[in-house]
Design a protein around this motif. Structure first.
Motif, PDB file in Angstrom:
ATOM      1  N   ALA A  72       0.879  -1.142   0.054  1.00 16.48           N
ATOM      2  CA  ALA A  72      -0.014  -0.297   0.111  1.00 16.48           C
ATOM      3  C   ALA A  72       0.892   1.333  -0.033  1.00 16.48           C
ATOM      4  CB  ALA A  72      -0.826   0.191   1.315  1.00 16.48           C
ATOM      5  N   ARG A  73       1.972   1.155   0.866  1.00 17.28           N
ATOM      6  CA  ARG A  73       2.915   2.409   0.723  1.00 17.28           C
ATOM      7  C   ARG A  73       3.510   2.575  -0.597  1.00 17.28           C
ATOM      8  NH1 ARG A  73       5.269   5.014   4.907  1.00 17.28           N
ATOM      9  NH2 ARG A  73       4.452   3.677   6.541  1.00 17.28           N
ATOM     10  N   LEU A  74       3.936   1.593  -1.155  1.00 17.84           N
ATOM     11  CA  LEU A  74       4.658   1.605  -2.582  1.00 17.84           C
ATOM     12  C   LEU A  74       3.668   2.105  -3.301  1.00 17.84           C
ATOM     13  CD1 LEU A  74       7.058  -1.351  -3.100  1.00 17.84           C
ATOM     14  CD2 LEU A  74       7.565   0.984  -3.088  1.00 17.84           C
ATOM     15  N   PHE A  75       2.442   1.639  -3.365  1.00 18.53           N
ATOM     16  CA  PHE A  75       1.217   1.874  -4.269  1.00 18.53           C
ATOM     17  C   PHE A  75       0.970   3.503  -4.207  1.00 18.53           C
ATOM     18  CE2 PHE A  75      -3.309   2.029  -5.639  1.00 18.53           C
ATOM     19  CZ  PHE A  75      -3.108   1.664  -6.886  1.00 18.53           C
ATOM     20  N   TYR A  76       0.891   3.781  -3.098  1.00 18.61           N
ATOM     21  CA  TYR A  76       0.471   5.335  -3.050  1.00 18.61           C
ATOM     22  C   TYR A  76       1.478   6.189  -3.628  1.00 18.61           C
ATOM     23  CZ  TYR A  76      -0.520   9.668  -0.260  1.00 18.61           C
ATOM     24  OH  TYR A  76      -0.744  10.791   0.307  1.00 18.61           O
ATOM     25  N   HIS A  77       2.642   6.090  -3.328  1.00 19.46           N
ATOM     26  CA  HIS A  77       3.863   7.004  -4.030  1.00 19.46           C
ATOM     27  C   HIS A  77       3.839   6.512  -5.429  1.00 19.46           C
ATOM     28  CE1 HIS A  77       4.770   7.182   0.479  1.00 19.46           C
ATOM     29  NE2 HIS A  77       5.123   8.424  -0.075  1.00 19.46           N
ATOM     30  N   TYR A  78       3.736   5.610  -5.888  1.00 18.58           N
ATOM     31  CA  TYR A  78       3.806   5.139  -7.331  1.00 18.58           C
ATOM     32  C   TYR A  78       2.483   5.717  -7.985  1.00 18.58           C
ATOM     33  CZ  TYR A  78       2.306   2.392 -11.483  1.00 18.58           C
ATOM     34  OH  TYR A  78       2.035   2.059 -12.796  1.00 18.58           O
ATOM     35  N   CYS A  79       1.337   5.842  -7.442  1.00 14.30           N
ATOM     36  CA  CYS A  79       0.268   6.575  -7.909  1.00 14.30           C
ATOM     37  C   CYS A  79       0.444   8.162  -7.971  1.00 14.30           C
ATOM     38  CB  CYS A  79      -1.060   6.192  -7.212  1.00 14.30           C
ATOM     39  SG  CYS A  79      -1.712   4.691  -7.475  1.00 14.30           S
TER      40      CYS A  79
END
Length: 151
Positions: free
Chosen positions: A124-131
């Motif tokens: 979720a942390r990676l996805f947030y910054h990826y988005c």
């Protein structure tokens, strides 16, 4: 492939496209075509092989993938303005998860979002910054397409 390896592909792909933007600043239509094609093929892989059964990218990247084929083959009926419009839609596509997650209090953000999508807080942390990075990238590309057309 493990979830950790797949999760790291998100920031690695972003790094790759940001680096490509440095070398392709005078060719935003080709960068648009490459990025759209990569993301559409990745969404297709997610559906066919996993880990996702559904992936919104199969629809959101389809216009860019189709127009990207025409751009890359040099038979483009797609104008830079239309490509910029598709890019603007992708800003919203990636901006919405950032907006949705930002509404969750920061101390619980990743745990609550991870539980909702049945992933780990790390993912979720990676996805947030990826988005967040993706939304900025597609906004940059939209701007570049418009300025290159008018430049």
């Amino acid at each position: 492939m493990s979830e950790v390896v797949l999760a790291y592909l998100m920031p690695v792909s972003q790094l790759g496209f940001w680096c490509a933007s440095l070398f392709m600043e005078h060719h935003p239509a080709q960068l648009f075509a490459a990025a759209s094609s990569f993301h559409w093929l990745w969404a297709l892989k997610n559906i066919l092989v996993g880990p996702l059964k559904t992936d919104a990218g199969i629809l959101t990247f389809l216009p860019g993938f189709i127009s990207g084929i025409f751009i890359l083959t040099g038979r483009s009926p797609v104008s830079q303005t239309l490509a910029a419009s598709f890019s603007a839609l992708l800003v919203l596509n990636f901006g919405y998860p950032v907006y949705a997650m930002a509404k969750i209090p920061e101390k619980d953000r990743y745990e609550k979002f991870a539980k909702r999508v049945k992933k780990t807080p790390f993912w979720a942390r990676l996805f947030y910054h990826y988005c967040m990075s993706s939304s900025i990238f597609w906004g940059y590309l939209c701007y570049s397409l418009i300025m290159h057309k008018n430049g």
